[in-house]
Design a protein around this motif. Structure first.
Motif, PDB file in Angstrom:
ATOM      1  N   MET A 229       0.521  -1.104   0.433  1.00  0.00           N
ATOM      2  CA  MET A 229      -0.133  -0.259   0.306  1.00  0.00           C
ATOM      3  C   MET A 229       0.836   1.609   0.195  1.00  0.00           C
ATOM      4  SD  MET A 229      -2.513   1.643   2.887  1.00  0.00           S
ATOM      5  CE  MET A 229      -1.109   1.881   3.387  1.00  0.00           C
TER       6      MET A 229
ATOM      7  N   TYR B 224      -3.876  -4.552   7.368  1.00  0.00           N
ATOM      8  CA  TYR B 224      -4.587  -4.902   6.245  1.00  0.00           C
ATOM      9  C   TYR B 224      -6.023  -5.607   5.873  1.00  0.00           C
ATOM     10  CZ  TYR B 224      -2.535  -1.143   5.195  1.00  0.00           C
ATOM     11  OH  TYR B 224      -2.210   0.470   5.189  1.00  0.00           O
TER      12      TYR B 224
ATOM     13  N   GLU C  37      -4.002  -3.550   0.625  1.00  0.00           N
ATOM     14  CA  GLU C  37      -2.542  -3.412   0.455  1.00  0.00           C
ATOM     15  C   GLU C  37      -2.714  -2.774  -0.540  1.00  0.00           C
ATOM     16  OE1 GLU C  37       0.168  -6.895   2.062  1.00  0.00           O
ATOM     17  OE2 GLU C  37      -1.451  -7.245   2.744  1.00  0.00           O
TER      18      GLU C  37
END
Length: 75
Positions: A1, A21, A62
């Protein structure tokens, strides 16, 4: 990310922080405020995948691109 931080926010969010996440946008904001309490007193917006978003239940993954944007004016 990818997290992109602009303007004066870059001076505040100046160290890495961990996020597990998937996470909701609301939880992401809470994590930001826990790591960087100074953000509580600053108005800023969050863009997800290049779109402004205030939906606290939106799930970030992500693959999400997040941008922290300080106040700005146009003319």
């Amino acid at each position: 990310m990818a997290i992109r931080i602009f303007g004066k926010l870059n001076d505040i969010v100046n160290k890495p922080f961990a996020v597990d996440y998937p996470v909701s946008l609301g939880t992401f904001k809470t994590i930001l405020h826990q790591h960087f309490p100074e953000l509580r007193s600053i108005s800023f917006q969050i863009a997800i995948d290049q779109q402004m978003n205030e939906n606290e239940t939106l799930l970030l993954t992500e693959d999400s691109e997040i941008a922290l944007l300080p106040p700005f004016s146009g003319g």
